[in-house]
Motif scaffolding. Sequence first.
Motif, mmCIF file in Angstrom:
data_model
loop_
_atom_site.group_PDB
_atom_site.id
_atom_site.type_symbol
_atom_site.label_atom_id
_atom_site.label_comp_id
_atom_site.label_asym_id
_atom_site.label_seq_id
_atom_site.Cartn_x
_atom_site.Cartn_y
_atom_site.Cartn_z
ATOM 1 N N SER A 182 11.734 3.827 11.501
ATOM 2 C CA SER A 182 11.689 2.239 10.785
ATOM 3 C C SER A 182 10.490 2.055 10.088
ATOM 4 C CB SER A 182 12.095 1.247 11.795
ATOM 5 O OG SER A 182 11.075 1.166 12.680
ATOM 6 N N ALA A 183 10.492 1.228 8.986
ATOM 7 C CA ALA A 183 9.463 0.650 8.365
ATOM 8 C C ALA A 183 9.717 -0.905 8.576
ATOM 9 C CB ALA A 183 9.264 0.919 6.892
ATOM 10 N N ASP A 184 8.370 -1.461 8.957
ATOM 11 C CA ASP A 184 8.907 -2.757 9.528
ATOM 12 C C ASP A 184 8.037 -3.917 8.573
ATOM 13 O OD1 ASP A 184 9.581 -0.759 11.366
ATOM 14 O OD2 ASP A 184 9.491 -2.396 12.949
ATOM 15 N N HIS A 185 8.562 -5.254 8.592
ATOM 16 C CA HIS A 185 8.025 -6.113 7.810
ATOM 17 C C HIS A 185 8.698 -6.166 6.217
ATOM 18 C CE1 HIS A 185 5.225 -8.511 10.508
ATOM 19 N NE2 HIS A 185 4.851 -6.931 10.775
ATOM 20 N N LEU A 186 7.975 -5.345 5.521
ATOM 21 C CA LEU A 186 8.551 -5.171 4.128
ATOM 22 C C LEU A 186 8.656 -6.201 3.141
ATOM 23 C CD1 LEU A 186 11.447 -2.590 5.230
ATOM 24 C CD2 LEU A 186 8.858 -1.972 4.512
ATOM 25 N N GLU A 187 7.823 -7.352 3.272
ATOM 26 C CA GLU A 187 8.040 -8.174 2.469
ATOM 27 C C GLU A 187 7.337 -7.913 0.828
ATOM 28 O OE1 GLU A 187 7.263 -9.004 5.467
ATOM 29 O OE2 GLU A 187 8.052 -10.736 6.165
ATOM 30 N N LEU A 221 0.816 -1.220 -0.024
ATOM 31 C CA LEU A 221 -0.170 0.029 0.143
ATOM 32 C C LEU A 221 0.827 1.108 -0.101
ATOM 33 C CD1 LEU A 221 -2.757 -0.827 2.491
ATOM 34 C CD2 LEU A 221 -2.874 -1.225 0.121
ATOM 35 N N SER A 222 2.241 1.127 -0.239
ATOM 36 C CA SER A 222 3.154 2.193 -0.311
ATOM 37 C C SER A 222 3.274 2.752 1.165
ATOM 38 C CB SER A 222 2.780 3.450 -1.446
ATOM 39 O OG SER A 222 2.707 2.894 -2.584
ATOM 40 N N GLY A 223 3.007 2.031 2.052
ATOM 41 C CA GLY A 223 3.241 2.637 3.292
ATOM 42 C C GLY A 223 4.730 3.039 3.591
ATOM 43 N N ALA A 224 5.858 2.436 3.298
ATOM 44 C CA ALA A 224 7.147 2.739 3.223
ATOM 45 C C ALA A 224 7.346 3.988 2.857
ATOM 46 C CB ALA A 224 8.075 1.810 2.472
ATOM 47 N N VAL A 225 6.597 4.681 1.678
ATOM 48 C CA VAL A 225 6.742 5.897 1.299
ATOM 49 C C VAL A 225 6.007 7.060 2.183
ATOM 50 C CG1 VAL A 225 6.275 7.537 -0.598
ATOM 51 C CG2 VAL A 225 7.026 5.213 -1.273
ATOM 52 N N LEU A 226 5.226 6.579 2.619
ATOM 53 C CA LEU A 226 4.550 7.529 3.723
ATOM 54 C C LEU A 226 5.383 7.560 4.972
ATOM 55 C CD1 LEU A 226 1.845 8.854 4.569
ATOM 56 C CD2 LEU A 226 1.231 6.617 5.763
ATOM 57 N N ALA A 227 5.869 6.408 5.401
ATOM 58 C CA ALA A 227 6.728 6.361 6.583
ATOM 59 C C ALA A 227 7.858 7.452 6.358
ATOM 60 C CB ALA A 227 7.350 4.973 6.848
ATOM 61 N N ALA A 228 8.553 7.125 5.203
ATOM 62 C CA ALA A 228 9.600 8.012 4.705
ATOM 63 C C ALA A 228 9.285 9.520 4.741
ATOM 64 C CB ALA A 228 10.369 7.564 3.338
ATOM 65 N N GLU A 229 8.113 9.805 4.372
ATOM 66 C CA GLU A 229 7.602 11.169 4.113
ATOM 67 C C GLU A 229 7.959 11.845 5.448
ATOM 68 O OE1 GLU A 229 4.026 11.898 2.232
ATOM 69 O OE2 GLU A 229 3.618 13.786 3.449
ATOM 70 N N GLN A 265 18.417 -7.784 -1.203
ATOM 71 C CA GLN A 265 19.606 -7.120 -2.052
ATOM 72 C C GLN A 265 19.463 -5.812 -2.486
ATOM 73 O OE1 GLN A 265 22.638 -8.799 -2.309
ATOM 74 N NE2 GLN A 265 23.256 -6.743 -3.370
ATOM 75 N N ALA A 266 18.098 -5.390 -2.741
ATOM 76 C CA ALA A 266 17.840 -4.048 -3.146
ATOM 77 C C ALA A 266 18.073 -3.150 -1.937
ATOM 78 C CB ALA A 266 16.504 -4.064 -3.786
ATOM 79 N N LEU A 267 17.709 -3.597 -0.899
ATOM 80 C CA LEU A 267 17.900 -2.749 0.335
ATOM 81 C C LEU A 267 19.469 -2.493 0.468
ATOM 82 C CD1 LEU A 267 15.328 -4.371 2.907
ATOM 83 C CD2 LEU A 267 15.059 -1.774 1.960
ATOM 84 N N ARG A 268 20.129 -3.642 0.583
ATOM 85 C CA ARG A 268 21.605 -3.400 0.540
ATOM 86 C C ARG A 268 22.019 -2.283 -0.416
ATOM 87 N NH1 ARG A 268 22.110 -9.555 0.195
ATOM 88 N NH2 ARG A 268 22.335 -10.295 2.420
ATOM 89 N N ASP A 269 21.617 -2.592 -1.632
ATOM 90 C CA ASP A 269 22.336 -1.704 -2.713
ATOM 91 C C ASP A 269 21.840 -0.353 -2.704
ATOM 92 O OD1 ASP A 269 23.017 -4.021 -4.191
ATOM 93 O OD2 ASP A 269 21.391 -4.301 -5.340
ATOM 94 N N ALA A 270 20.745 -0.207 -2.019
ATOM 95 C CA ALA A 270 20.167 1.269 -1.789
ATOM 96 C C ALA A 270 21.120 1.992 -0.415
ATOM 97 C CB ALA A 270 18.910 1.284 -1.837
ATOM 98 N N GLY A 271 21.621 0.944 0.367
ATOM 99 C CA GLY A 271 22.303 1.458 1.724
ATOM 100 C C GLY A 271 21.310 1.751 2.665
ATOM 101 N N VAL A 272 20.188 0.958 2.639
ATOM 102 C CA VAL A 272 19.071 0.975 3.729
ATOM 103 C C VAL A 272 19.772 0.333 4.738
ATOM 104 C CG1 VAL A 272 16.886 0.546 4.455
ATOM 105 C CG2 VAL A 272 17.382 1.352 2.221
ATOM 106 N N ILE A 321 11.712 1.596 -1.418
ATOM 107 C CA ILE A 321 13.338 1.299 -1.106
ATOM 108 C C ILE A 321 13.968 2.733 -1.309
ATOM 109 C CG2 ILE A 321 15.363 0.171 -1.734
ATOM 110 C CD1 ILE A 321 13.726 -2.150 -2.554
ATOM 111 N N ALA A 322 13.536 3.336 -2.495
ATOM 112 C CA ALA A 322 14.351 5.101 -2.857
ATOM 113 C C ALA A 322 13.815 5.774 -1.461
ATOM 114 C CB ALA A 322 13.880 5.008 -4.126
ATOM 115 N N ALA A 323 12.581 5.575 -1.449
ATOM 116 C CA ALA A 323 12.245 6.833 -0.269
ATOM 117 C C ALA A 323 12.804 6.617 1.035
ATOM 118 C CB ALA A 323 10.660 6.891 -0.346
ATOM 119 N N MET A 324 12.827 5.116 1.168
ATOM 120 C CA MET A 324 13.518 4.944 2.729
ATOM 121 C C MET A 324 15.010 5.083 2.837
ATOM 122 S SD MET A 324 11.888 1.197 3.633
ATOM 123 C CE MET A 324 12.562 0.979 4.988
#
Length: 401
Positions: A260-265, A247-255, A301-308, A272-275
């Motif tokens: 933290s944003a938790d679970h994230l499956e 539901l794009s919760g991570a983008v909202l959290a980042a805003e 892997q994408a989280l790692r690549d983005a440095g989260v 990822i970019a927003a976080m």
Amino acid sequence: MLCDRVWRNARLATLAADRPGLGTINGGILACSEGRIVYVGEAADAPTFEAAESVDCEGRWITPGLIDPHTHLVFGGDRAHEFELRLGHATYEEIARSGGGIISTMTATRAAGEDELVAQALPRLDALIAEGVTTVEVKSGYGLSLQHELKSLRAARRLGEARRVTVTTTFLGAHALPAEFAGDPDGYIDLVCREMIPAVAAEGLADAVDAFCEGIGFTPAQIRRVFEAARAHGLPVKLHAEQLSNLSGAVLAAEFGALSADHLEHLDAAGIAAMAKAGVVATLLPGAFYFVRETRAPPVQALRDAGVAIALATDCNPGTSPLTSLLLAMNMGATLFRLTVEECLAGVTREAAKALGRAGDTGALEAGKRCDLAIWDIERPAELVYRMGFNPLHARVWRGL
Ligand code: DI6
Ligand code: FE
């Protein structure tokens, strides 16, 4: 140099951010004064200490005390019966929609007094402590009314008085819709924003505010209102996001600059970019993934690549993760999510501290931080992640003792 206590002859996994890997120091020495670390380094370079007490670690490993940054430790009853239903092929969401799930725990939590909630949570807390946990986050979210949410948070605070452990509390009023608001989720969110958050803030009962962004939880628009109320009361936010759907919760959290944003499956590239941009920690909960038999793993892997930054937690709760072992959470993080040993250990120390906004205070062996330690009977740190159901803790130190 004068100090209270010194640990000698140790191998230190400092997890200090400015050292590579685990920040290992062989032949290490660590000194503590008034509950804080005053020296960490190689014995060969160390000043001479005059300590009231000197501990010979006999070569054992010392890590920072472990941190569980996401738990729902305070709740009434259990859900063993729903577990049996799920073994008979009912799904978690089906059970939730038919009045079970979070709502059945709400009923038991409302029925319990504050003392009873403390008494029921203590064995769970003790299990965590027995594995070297020195800091634990505890959420409300099973009271779902002003009275019962306040009661749950008071019980959570009392856990930190009953045991030698740091408890941080999180208000999770927006966890599920109680029956008295059936059909009126916005009315419930009004209550959360206009009455619960102000009352929680006035009593100083919460260190953060969380919400459940999900089809069976609340919408991003509703959670935005919760976050605005939290911000108005100076409380940082966190979010259960992208667990069962996106539901794009991570983008909202980042805003909102969430801790933290938790679970994230079900996290996507935009999340990822927003976080990454906002420095939001990804707290992964492999116990819940395992227990509800999820098949989609978070995009590690994408989280790692983005440095989260990646943290790990038990998510201890009666419905989706009745887990009280952070060591097992690490093993699951490695086997189920392919995290490395280093990532697992950082995830329950340095990165977990970040997820709680406590990175300045704990989570690494560094001068100035609290002297929170776990001392282990192991030959190499990988053993903490590799073994299942075995606890090699030799001793735990909280604020120097
Ligand atoms: N996500 C979860 O996994 C837990 N809460 C949440 O928001 C589940 C809580 C429960 O089923 O009791
Ligand atoms: Fe949770």
